[in-house]
Design a protein around this motif. Sequence first.
Motif, PDB file in Angstrom:
ATOM      1  N   UNK A 431       1.450  -6.672   2.746  1.00 60.14           N
ATOM      2  CA  UNK A 431       0.908  -7.948   3.203  1.00 60.14           C
ATOM      3  C   UNK A 431       0.502  -7.874   4.671  1.00 60.14           C
ATOM      4  N   UNK A 432      -0.075  -6.753   5.054  1.00 52.71           N
ATOM      5  CA  UNK A 432      -0.566  -6.581   6.421  1.00 52.71           C
ATOM      6  C   UNK A 432       0.490  -6.137   7.414  1.00 52.71           C
ATOM      7  N   UNK A 433       1.752  -6.095   7.007  1.00 53.98           N
ATOM      8  CA  UNK A 433       2.825  -5.678   7.926  1.00 53.98           C
ATOM      9  C   UNK A 433       3.036  -4.173   7.762  1.00 53.98           C
ATOM     10  N   UNK A 434       2.811  -3.402   8.837  1.00 55.07           N
ATOM     11  CA  UNK A 434       2.945  -1.943   8.697  1.00 55.07           C
ATOM     12  C   UNK A 434       4.344  -1.555   8.213  1.00 55.07           C
ATOM     13  N   UNK A 435       4.379  -0.584   7.320  1.00 55.16           N
ATOM     14  CA  UNK A 435       5.668  -0.082   6.821  1.00 55.16           C
ATOM     15  C   UNK A 435       6.434   0.514   8.002  1.00 55.16           C
ATOM     16  N   UNK A 436       7.694   0.105   8.210  1.00 55.42           N
ATOM     17  CA  UNK A 436       8.402   0.529   9.429  1.00 55.42           C
ATOM     18  C   UNK A 436       8.733   2.021   9.470  1.00 55.42           C
ATOM     19  N   UNK A 437       8.800   2.676   8.310  1.00 56.90           N
ATOM     20  CA  UNK A 437       9.091   4.111   8.316  1.00 56.90           C
ATOM     21  C   UNK A 437       8.445   4.739   7.099  1.00 56.90           C
ATOM     22  N   UNK A 438       8.192   6.053   7.210  1.00 52.23           N
ATOM     23  CA  UNK A 438       7.513   6.766   6.121  1.00 52.23           C
ATOM     24  C   UNK A 438       8.485   7.140   5.015  1.00 52.23           C
ATOM     25  N   UNK A 439       8.011   7.047   3.785  1.00 44.80           N
ATOM     26  CA  UNK A 439       8.794   7.592   2.684  1.00 44.80           C
ATOM     27  C   UNK A 439       7.841   7.925   1.542  1.00 44.80           C
ATOM     28  N   UNK A 440       8.297   8.812   0.671  1.00 48.50           N
ATOM     29  CA  UNK A 440       7.536   9.152  -0.526  1.00 48.50           C
ATOM     30  C   UNK A 440       7.975   8.230  -1.648  1.00 48.50           C
ATOM     31  N   UNK A 441       6.996   7.611  -2.288  1.00 43.51           N
ATOM     32  CA  UNK A 441       7.307   6.673  -3.363  1.00 43.51           C
ATOM     33  C   UNK A 441       6.384   6.919  -4.555  1.00 43.51           C
ATOM     34  N   UNK A 442       6.816   6.413  -5.722  1.00 43.92           N
ATOM     35  CA  UNK A 442       5.938   6.446  -6.888  1.00 43.92           C
ATOM     36  C   UNK A 442       5.840   5.071  -7.529  1.00 43.92           C
ATOM     37  N   UNK A 443       6.606   4.124  -7.027  1.00 44.87           N
ATOM     38  CA  UNK A 443       6.506   2.748  -7.507  1.00 44.87           C
ATOM     39  C   UNK A 443       6.719   1.844  -6.303  1.00 44.87           C
ATOM     40  N   UNK A 444       5.978   0.732  -6.288  1.00 52.18           N
ATOM     41  CA  UNK A 444       6.159  -0.216  -5.189  1.00 52.18           C
ATOM     42  C   UNK A 444       6.064  -1.617  -5.777  1.00 52.18           C
ATOM     43  N   UNK A 445       7.008  -2.452  -5.419  1.00 55.57           N
ATOM     44  CA  UNK A 445       6.967  -3.823  -5.913  1.00 55.57           C
ATOM     45  C   UNK A 445       5.876  -4.599  -5.180  1.00 55.57           C
ATOM     46  N   UNK A 446       5.041  -5.317  -5.939  1.00 54.61           N
ATOM     47  CA  UNK A 446       4.030  -6.183  -5.316  1.00 54.61           C
ATOM     48  C   UNK A 446       4.491  -7.619  -5.562  1.00 54.61           C
ATOM     49  N   UNK A 447       5.104  -8.239  -4.556  1.00 57.89           N
ATOM     50  CA  UNK A 447       5.615  -9.601  -4.772  1.00 57.89           C
ATOM     51  C   UNK A 447       4.484 -10.584  -5.051  1.00 57.89           C
ATOM     52  N   UNK A 448       4.854 -11.712  -5.603  1.00 59.19           N
ATOM     53  CA  UNK A 448       3.877 -12.746  -5.964  1.00 59.19           C
ATOM     54  C   UNK A 448       2.925 -13.039  -4.804  1.00 59.19           C
ATOM     55  N   UNK A 449       1.635 -13.059  -5.090  1.00 64.65           N
ATOM     56  CA  UNK A 449       0.582 -13.393  -4.111  1.00 64.65           C
ATOM     57  C   UNK A 449       0.614 -12.508  -2.865  1.00 64.65           C
ATOM     58  N   UNK A 450       1.101 -11.271  -3.015  1.00 66.68           N
ATOM     59  CA  UNK A 450       1.067 -10.356  -1.865  1.00 66.68           C
ATOM     60  C   UNK A 450       0.222  -9.129  -2.211  1.00 66.68           C
ATOM     61  N   UNK A 451       0.004  -8.311  -1.190  1.00 60.60           N
ATOM     62  CA  UNK A 451      -0.779  -7.090  -1.383  1.00 60.60           C
ATOM     63  C   UNK A 451      -0.090  -5.939  -0.668  1.00 60.60           C
ATOM     64  N   UNK A 452      -0.204  -4.761  -1.233  1.00 58.51           N
ATOM     65  CA  UNK A 452       0.385  -3.560  -0.640  1.00 58.51           C
ATOM     66  C   UNK A 452      -0.710  -2.499  -0.583  1.00 58.51           C
ATOM     67  N   UNK A 453      -0.802  -1.808   0.556  1.00 52.14           N
ATOM     68  CA  UNK A 453      -1.717  -0.668   0.642  1.00 52.14           C
ATOM     69  C   UNK A 453      -0.898   0.612   0.704  1.00 52.14           C
ATOM     70  N   UNK A 454      -1.327   1.604  -0.068  1.00 53.09           N
ATOM     71  CA  UNK A 454      -0.684   2.915   0.057  1.00 53.09           C
ATOM     72  C   UNK A 454      -1.735   4.006   0.111  1.00 53.09           C
ATOM     73  N   UNK A 455      -1.318   5.174   0.601  1.00 56.04           N
ATOM     74  CA  UNK A 455      -2.208   6.329   0.685  1.00 56.04           C
ATOM     75  C   UNK A 455      -1.673   7.417  -0.232  1.00 56.04           C
ATOM     76  N   UNK A 456      -2.592   8.093  -0.919  1.00 56.12           N
ATOM     77  CA  UNK A 456      -2.199   9.107  -1.895  1.00 56.12           C
ATOM     78  C   UNK A 456      -3.183  10.261  -1.830  1.00 56.12           C
ATOM     79  N   UNK A 457      -2.679  11.461  -2.066  1.00 53.28           N
ATOM     80  CA  UNK A 457      -3.541  12.640  -2.169  1.00 53.28           C
ATOM     81  C   UNK A 457      -3.298  13.290  -3.518  1.00 53.28           C
TER      82      UNK A 457
END
Length: 486
Positions: A431-457
Amino acid sequence: MGTPIGRIANIWSVASNLIAAPLLVAILPIAALPVPVRQTGSVPTADTLKSPPVLRNLSSRAHTVEVNIVAAPARISILPGRLTDAYAYNGSIPGPTLEAREGDRVIIHFRNDLPEATTVHWHGVHLPANMDGSPFDPVPPGGRYDYIFTIPRGTAGTYWYHPHPDARSEYQAAMGLFGAFIVRAADDPIATLPEKLLILSDNRFRPDGSIEFADSNSTQSSIDMENGRESNALLANGQVRPSIVIRNGEVQRWRVVNASAARVYRLSIPGQVLLHVGSDDGLFEHAVEKNEIVVANSERVELLVRGTGKPGSNAELTDLPYDRYMPQTRPPDWDTSRVLLALRYDDRPMPAPVTLPTTFRIVPALDTALATVTRTVVLSQGMINGHTMDMSRVDMEAAVGATEIWNVENVVGMDHPFHLHGFQFQVIDRNGVPEPFRSWKDVVNIPKHEAVRFIVRYADFPGKWMFHCHILAHEDQGMMAVLQVR
Ligand SMILES: [Cu+2]
């Protein structure tokens, strides 16, 4: 935290909550079951929490793990004093834990003795598309499939495996098919800490111990389709409220897997600070202090739990209320806290103090300047970008080696945990708030009416890859799409 007497009072207050809630189906209030309670004044000596068995490695070759897994119907004791007809991997719920090391070649000889088709999905692991256990590669009843892949370096973490057949994932998981997959690193800096695996699930049982599913066309069935199948019967490693013994000053490493079909856990040990040290695909660079941690379904967390209580005292791992629901189908007792397991302090002398590393491992950043595409993925109720799943359609195409940014937007009033198969990613912002620390993930919760940006290679492995909501009911209904990597 309380005395053993306090715990009995607690159990009964939970029981009365459950009985007071309007039950739409005849399910067993879990708190009515006998929970082992220790005598007042006694000091525990051993965990009642059982770990699933570890799969035996049949190979004598170096850097090779070769195992047999059979999925089959089983009659099993899940609830004390009752037998449940279930599905199980190698007769165990949760299934046996697959353990391997970074760089290992893993060979799984799988046999399907179920009366229906299934697959085994190695959730979060970077592997060839035909080894992913996706709905594209079903294993028919009586069929066999050899899953063979090599675990990339730098991907030690807590993974898990579960069925992923077309439209039947929720049913097969509810019947008991899920297990942990732990990948270890040779240079793990906290490998010597005592370790506990906690696979969290929930299920519904009839009074005779059988697994309850809502009748189709019932009100409960439509609530389940909306919320995903959820129950107040919370299980840790398939057990009702087991306990872990800890001593003052001890530091334990807990690997937690949310294997629930829909439930989002908000974990807390009231009165204690948790050290959050890792997520889906391994350790962070640095520990983060938390009072509570939200674990969406299919997410994993690694925690360090430090014993701070007196001998004979107790603490409780608690699932705090989390409102992921639409108002129309929000359960009336959603705001109830529930105990998952007890932490019991014994009277062994304090261990030598543990010195934690300042850096657990390096998590190299994926470079946003290298991203060639930004994709928008819109989650509405039951659909992705306005479509339900069509196995014959390709929804997105990408090139092997490409780096991309995904902007996943949830436009409806309930949370959808979003899973991409095959490729691990890094969250850029929520939701526009930078992730405070890096981690490797394969699932991310998208809360109601929010948005998440991720980068993948897409480092390698061309093929068709699923991405979907991990509420299993939504996945089964087609809230899923296909990325083809060429
Ligand atoms: Cu969903």
